[in-house]
Design a protein around this motif. Structure first.
Motif, PDB file in Angstrom:
ATOM      1  N   LEU A   2       0.357   9.030  -3.974  1.00 58.04           N
ATOM      2  CA  LEU A   2      -0.628   8.366  -4.673  1.00 58.04           C
ATOM      3  C   LEU A   2      -1.477   7.272  -3.821  1.00 58.04           C
ATOM      4  O   LEU A   2      -2.452   6.728  -4.207  1.00 58.04           O
ATOM      5  N   ALA A   3      -0.651   6.642  -2.778  1.00 59.80           N
ATOM      6  CA  ALA A   3      -1.176   5.728  -1.990  1.00 59.80           C
ATOM      7  C   ALA A   3      -2.613   5.604  -1.692  1.00 59.80           C
ATOM      8  O   ALA A   3      -3.457   4.532  -1.791  1.00 59.80           O
ATOM      9  N   LEU A  21      -3.590  -1.021  -9.451  1.00 60.17           N
ATOM     10  CA  LEU A  21      -3.367   0.398  -9.167  1.00 60.17           C
ATOM     11  C   LEU A  21      -4.331   1.352  -9.694  1.00 60.17           C
ATOM     12  O   LEU A  21      -4.468   2.640  -9.240  1.00 60.17           O
ATOM     13  N   THR A  22      -5.153   0.899 -10.702  1.00 59.55           N
ATOM     14  CA  THR A  22      -6.667   1.636 -10.886  1.00 59.55           C
ATOM     15  C   THR A  22      -7.815   0.798 -10.861  1.00 59.55           C
ATOM     16  O   THR A  22      -7.547  -0.427 -10.975  1.00 59.55           O
ATOM     17  N   ALA A  31      -8.734   1.993  -5.147  1.00 60.77           N
ATOM     18  CA  ALA A  31      -8.728   1.217  -6.500  1.00 60.77           C
ATOM     19  C   ALA A  31      -8.826  -0.218  -6.040  1.00 60.77           C
ATOM     20  O   ALA A  31      -9.754  -1.106  -6.328  1.00 60.77           O
ATOM     21  N   GLU A  44       0.107  -3.993  -6.972  1.00 61.39           N
ATOM     22  CA  GLU A  44      -0.265  -4.182  -8.283  1.00 61.39           C
ATOM     23  C   GLU A  44      -1.324  -5.299  -8.207  1.00 61.39           C
ATOM     24  O   GLU A  44      -1.259  -6.285  -7.680  1.00 61.39           O
ATOM     25  N   THR A 100      -5.457   6.967  -2.974  1.00 62.63           N
ATOM     26  CA  THR A 100      -6.433   6.439  -4.450  1.00 62.63           C
ATOM     27  C   THR A 100      -5.818   5.226  -4.835  1.00 62.63           C
ATOM     28  O   THR A 100      -6.721   4.617  -5.268  1.00 62.63           O
ATOM     29  N   VAL A 101      -4.561   4.462  -4.609  1.00 66.63           N
ATOM     30  CA  VAL A 101      -4.462   3.350  -5.056  1.00 66.63           C
ATOM     31  C   VAL A 101      -5.087   2.303  -4.272  1.00 66.63           C
ATOM     32  O   VAL A 101      -5.603   1.336  -4.850  1.00 66.63           O
ATOM     33  N   GLY A 114       2.445   2.902  -3.050  1.00 62.99           N
ATOM     34  CA  GLY A 114       1.594   3.322  -4.252  1.00 62.99           C
ATOM     35  C   GLY A 114       1.738   2.804  -5.446  1.00 62.99           C
ATOM     36  O   GLY A 114       1.289   3.623  -6.711  1.00 62.99           O
ATOM     37  N   GLY A 115       2.518   1.889  -5.608  1.00 60.10           N
ATOM     38  CA  GLY A 115       2.810   1.269  -6.872  1.00 60.10           C
ATOM     39  C   GLY A 115       4.069   1.833  -7.626  1.00 60.10           C
ATOM     40  O   GLY A 115       4.608   1.308  -8.466  1.00 60.10           O
ATOM     41  N   ASN A 147       0.695  -1.204  -0.051  1.00 64.06           N
ATOM     42  CA  ASN A 147      -0.060   0.097   0.058  1.00 64.06           C
ATOM     43  C   ASN A 147       0.926   1.253   0.021  1.00 64.06           C
ATOM     44  O   ASN A 147       0.791   2.160  -0.722  1.00 64.06           O
TER      45      ASN A 147
END
Ligand SMILES: *Cc1c(COP(=O)(O)O)cnc(C)c1O
Length: 428
Positions: free
Chosen positions: A289-290, A402-403, A296, A383, A292-293, A241-242, A238
């Motif tokens: 970004l974590a 990731l999305t 998802a 991922e 929002t990742v 964030g990828g 997590n």
């Protein structure tokens, strides 16, 4: 070309797509609630970066000893702000989550001390770190003993058992938030807080460490907000964030973090050395970004739970219960189900979509494991990825994405492969 045609060209039948859309229609409120948590966590991360005055020069890099790496030191302050701890150790030299947990334990335990796990059997790879399965260099070889208190059959902490197990040798209490390769429920941060409070009533100097893998940003609070002295995790899960290509973190009290740092590098050097070799920018941007990742990944997990529950497979967590990590377990009862599911996840990947995953004897695990991942970072399980040990009850553990559109495609593809293998009937 319509979206439907594109799905068909990629191998998703209209029946599978329709089944998915029907399930999705029922999840609108769940998804809206998730978005609220994400908004909170996004603000928390940005606030931490602003408070620590993150600037362009922190995104740079050092080599060699890595003295005065301000990017690294400030990132550690940002992590400490996010987790509300005194300090943090966030390094590319921490090779993975197991390594982060290994140094948190070895750095804070001394010969003659006892480690107590109060959430039952720890994650498979920790069995060798601790010496539950004999291994060179284990804590057991250094004279550190181990005891465990299992969770109760309903998945709750055994408070009486915990109080009885604490003895004068007990030094560190370990709690694993996520279920790992088990079908027990994941522990909420609130429940972890109750367990820590119970431990501290027996002896308040006991160090409480939480294996936070897969839990970060799922709730608005973290175990460090409810009394944990150390929270530990992997950056290819997590909080990376990828984007983080490697790494692990430990956030906690200054004392615990320094002890861990002296184990990661050497006594005397501790946190002062450790070049970042160009990863600072991806660590910062990944943390940014974590939230929002994780959103998802959670949407994917909830979608999968509802699909497979509707088809009659046991799922943990179930389709409607609250979430405390990003992992979804689905029990197929047969190896073929696990294998078909993993083939679907692989076939939906942006990288290596054409390869076929096969079970193999992975180091650190006691049975063959099948893994599906077409990841940009090897083994990254933030991922979209799935894995399952080839042993009863033949459950697959699915996580990441990731999305959200990619997570959705992966689950539809997994369903498609199960339908093709004759293991799922959509005419329910
Ligand atoms: C993934 C995980 C670990 C180990 O992390 P690695 O990066 O695979 O070494 C430990 N504990 C839990 C609960 C995990 O999910």
């Amino acid at each position: 070309m319509t979206k439907e045609t594109l799905y068909q060209e990629m191998g998703i039948s209209s029946e599978v797509l329709q089944f998915g859309e029907t399930v999705l229609d029922s999840l609108k409120e769940r998804f809206a609630a998730l978005d609220e948590t994400t908004e909170y966590n996004q603000l928390k991360v940005i606030q931490a970066m602003q408070k620590n005055r993150v600037s362009m020069e922190h995104l740079g890099s050092t080599s060699g000893y890595g003295y005065n790496d301000i990017g690294r030191d400030t990132l550690e302050d940002v992590y400490a702000s996010v987790f509300h701890t005194e300090a943090a150790l966030v390094r590319p030299q921490i090779t993975c989550g197991t390594h982060a947990l290994g140094i948190a334990l070895a750095g804070n335990l001394r010969p003659g001390d006892e480690l107590l796990s109060i959430s039952g059997k720890p994650y498979d790879t920790l069995e060798e770190v601790i010496g539950i399965r004999p291994s060179k260099g284990s804590l057991a070889e250094y004279g550190i003993t181990y005891r465990q208190v299992d969770l109760l059959p309903d998945g709750n902490f055994n408070f009486e058992g915990i109080k009885k197990a604490i003895n004068p040798k007990t030094k560190l209490v370990a709690i694993q938030r996520s279920k790992g390769y088990q079908t027990r429920p994941t522990l909420s941060v609130a429940k972890i807080g109750e367990a820590i409070a119970c431990v501290k009533t027996v002896r308040k100097d006991l160090i409480c460490m939480v294996d936070n893998c897969y839990g970060e940003f799922v709730e608005t609070i973290e175990p460090s907000d409810v009394g944990a002295d150390m929270v530990v995790g992997s950056l290819i899960k997590n909080p990376g964030g990828g984007l983080a290509p490697i790494g692990g973190y430990i956030a906690g009290t200054t004392e615990c973090i320094e002890n861990a740092a002296y184990r990661l590098t050497t006594p005397g050097l501790g946190r002062e050395v450790g070049a970042t070799l160009g990863v600072n920018k991806s660590f910062y941007q990944g943390l940014f970004l974590a939230p929002t990742v994780v959103n998802a990944a959670l949407k994917g997990a909830i979608f999968a739970a509802n699909i497979f529950e509707k088809l009659g497979f046991p799922v943990v967590p179930n389709g409607s219960e609250s979430r405390h990590d990003i992992i979804q377990a689905v029990t197929f009862g047969k190896p073929e189900g696990v294998i078909a599911f993993c083939k679907g996840i692989q076939a939906a990947a942006p990288v290596d979509s054409y390869v076929t995953p096969e079970p193999w004897a992975m180091p650190g695990y006691d049975s063959d494991v099948i893994m599906a991942a077409g990841a940009f970072v090897q083994g990254s399980s933030i991922e979209l990825s799935a894995d399952g040990p080839i042993k009863p009850p033949y459950a697959v553990y699915f996580q990441g994405g990731l999305t959200w559109p990619h997570a959705k495609l992966g689950i539809l593809m997994a369903l498609q492969k199960l339908v093709e293998a004759g293991m799922a009937d959509l005419r329910q």
